[in-house]
Design a protein around this motif. Structure first.
Motif, PDB file in Angstrom:
ATOM      1  N   PHE A 287       3.416  27.046   8.168  1.00 50.02           N
ATOM      2  CA  PHE A 287       2.661  28.117   8.321  1.00 50.02           C
ATOM      3  C   PHE A 287       1.801  27.703   9.563  1.00 50.02           C
ATOM      4  CE2 PHE A 287       0.660  31.954   7.023  1.00 50.02           C
ATOM      5  CZ  PHE A 287      -0.585  32.050   7.396  1.00 50.02           C
TER       6      PHE A 287
ATOM      7  N   TYR B  82       5.145  24.339   3.142  1.00 51.28           N
ATOM      8  CA  TYR B  82       4.931  25.466   3.317  1.00 51.28           C
ATOM      9  C   TYR B  82       3.812  25.538   4.433  1.00 51.28           C
ATOM     10  CZ  TYR B  82       2.601  30.073   2.675  1.00 51.28           C
ATOM     11  OH  TYR B  82       1.762  31.185   2.514  1.00 51.28           O
TER      12      TYR B  82
ATOM     13  N   HIS C  57       1.542  34.035  -4.451  1.00 56.37           N
ATOM     14  CA  HIS C  57       2.258  35.050  -3.412  1.00 56.37           C
ATOM     15  C   HIS C  57       3.756  34.301  -2.986  1.00 56.37           C
ATOM     16  CE1 HIS C  57      -0.965  37.510  -3.670  1.00 56.37           C
ATOM     17  NE2 HIS C  57      -1.797  36.468  -3.225  1.00 56.37           N
ATOM     18  N   GLU C  58       3.771  33.074  -3.241  1.00 53.36           N
ATOM     19  CA  GLU C  58       4.953  32.603  -2.586  1.00 53.36           C
ATOM     20  C   GLU C  58       5.960  31.682  -3.422  1.00 53.36           C
ATOM     21  OE1 GLU C  58       5.815  33.275   0.704  1.00 53.36           O
ATOM     22  OE2 GLU C  58       4.233  34.295   0.781  1.00 53.36           O
ATOM     23  N   GLY C  59       5.176  31.683  -4.601  1.00 48.79           N
ATOM     24  CA  GLY C  59       6.024  31.124  -5.920  1.00 48.79           C
ATOM     25  C   GLY C  59       6.205  29.605  -5.572  1.00 48.79           C
ATOM     26  N   ILE C  60       5.518  29.003  -4.909  1.00 47.81           N
ATOM     27  CA  ILE C  60       5.286  27.362  -4.769  1.00 47.81           C
ATOM     28  C   ILE C  60       4.471  26.505  -5.929  1.00 47.81           C
ATOM     29  CG2 ILE C  60       4.506  25.714  -3.211  1.00 47.81           C
ATOM     30  CD1 ILE C  60       4.863  27.718  -0.656  1.00 47.81           C
TER      31      ILE C  60
ATOM     32  N   ARG D 172       6.063  21.060  -1.617  1.00 47.75           N
ATOM     33  CA  ARG D 172       6.679  22.190  -1.367  1.00 47.75           C
ATOM     34  C   ARG D 172       5.435  22.870  -0.704  1.00 47.75           C
ATOM     35  NH1 ARG D 172       9.121  26.310  -4.463  1.00 47.75           N
ATOM     36  NH2 ARG D 172       9.501  27.471  -2.472  1.00 47.75           N
ATOM     37  N   PHE D 173       4.014  22.638  -1.378  1.00 45.86           N
ATOM     38  CA  PHE D 173       3.058  23.228  -0.824  1.00 45.86           C
ATOM     39  C   PHE D 173       2.774  22.690   0.793  1.00 45.86           C
ATOM     40  CE2 PHE D 173      -1.475  22.874   0.466  1.00 45.86           C
ATOM     41  CZ  PHE D 173      -1.884  24.115   0.619  1.00 45.86           C
TER      42      PHE D 173
ATOM     43  N   GLU E 245      -5.696  28.946   0.222  1.00 38.89           N
ATOM     44  CA  GLU E 245      -4.502  28.672   0.705  1.00 38.89           C
ATOM     45  C   GLU E 245      -3.522  28.211  -0.543  1.00 38.89           C
ATOM     46  OE1 GLU E 245      -5.215  26.819   5.118  1.00 38.89           O
ATOM     47  OE2 GLU E 245      -6.327  25.862   3.339  1.00 38.89           O
TER      48      GLU E 245
ATOM     49  N   ASP F 217      -2.722  31.552  -2.589  1.00 41.91           N
ATOM     50  CA  ASP F 217      -1.997  32.041  -1.814  1.00 41.91           C
ATOM     51  C   ASP F 217      -0.272  31.615  -2.037  1.00 41.91           C
ATOM     52  OD1 ASP F 217      -3.721  34.030  -1.107  1.00 41.91           O
ATOM     53  OD2 ASP F 217      -3.728  33.440   0.939  1.00 41.91           O
ATOM     54  N   ALA F 218      -0.356  30.393  -1.838  1.00 36.33           N
ATOM     55  CA  ALA F 218       0.926  29.649  -1.927  1.00 36.33           C
ATOM     56  C   ALA F 218       1.627  29.749  -3.425  1.00 36.33           C
ATOM     57  CB  ALA F 218       0.915  28.180  -1.497  1.00 36.33           C
TER      58      ALA F 218
END
Length: 184
Positions: free
Chosen positions: A181, A177, A165-168, A173-174, A158, A161-162
């Motif tokens: 999610f 997010y 893929h999400e630029g966190i 912010r994680f 997780e 991926d954050a």
């Protein structure tokens, strides 16, 4: 000793890898292989072509004798040819979590390719590696990751991926997010 030296001690000096290889081709996967360890956790895959009930329960018996787990969990499912063993040991003087999954060679190859991709991305952009390590460490301090985590917790995938893929890049912010999610 840093965390990697301690991991190598358990893997090689205490013979964990050699021990597992008696039960099939074993691969060290996860954060150890990607050089982003933040807690004493080792993950292994064993090629499931060697999986059978006798093999599985023999390994369980040997782990109980050799590594004297303080915590142990496992599942063997012959119908879908899957198995898992997880245990905590302090045999080396430090508390370690060890997880072992039996996977197909294709799943193992996919995991190795994923780890190489993550390692490449971190090499190209060290900010990403720093973000992963910082988020993991912050989550550990909040009991949301690692040893002694609460019911609500997060997994490495997780976090990866954050970040990738999400630029966190921050824990706050994680968490936002992850919360959004989970609600969807």
């Amino acid at each position: 000793m840093d965390i990697y030296e301690k991991a190598n001690c358990l893997i090689h000096d205490y013979g964990l890898l050699e021990f597992l290889e008696k039960y099939g081709e074993a691969y060290i996967v996860g954060s150890y292989g990607m050089n982003i360890m933040t807690w004493n956790d080792l993950d292994f895959y064993i090629d499931k072509s060697s999986l059978n009930g006798a093999n599985y329960y023999s390994l369980v018996s040997e782990i109980l004798k050799k590594f004297v787990p303080g915590h142990f969990d496992g599942a063997f499912h012959m119908e879908n040819e899957s198995a898992f063993l997880g245990f905590e040991t302090s045999i080396s003087g430090d508390r370690w979590n060890v997880d072992i999954w039996w996977k197909s060679q294709a799943e193992i190859n996919d995991s190795i390719a994923y780890a190489k991709k993550i390692a490449r991305l971190m090499h190209e952009n060290p900010t990403l590696k720093n973000a992963v390590i910082t988020i993991k460490q912050d989550l550990i301090s909040r009991r949301l990751y690692g040893f002694d985590k609460g019911k609500k917790h997060y997994h490495s995938k997780e976090i990866y991926d954050a970040v990738f893929h999400e630029g966190i890049l921050t824990t706050e912010r994680f968490l936002a997010y992850a919360e959004s999610f989970q609600k969807s």
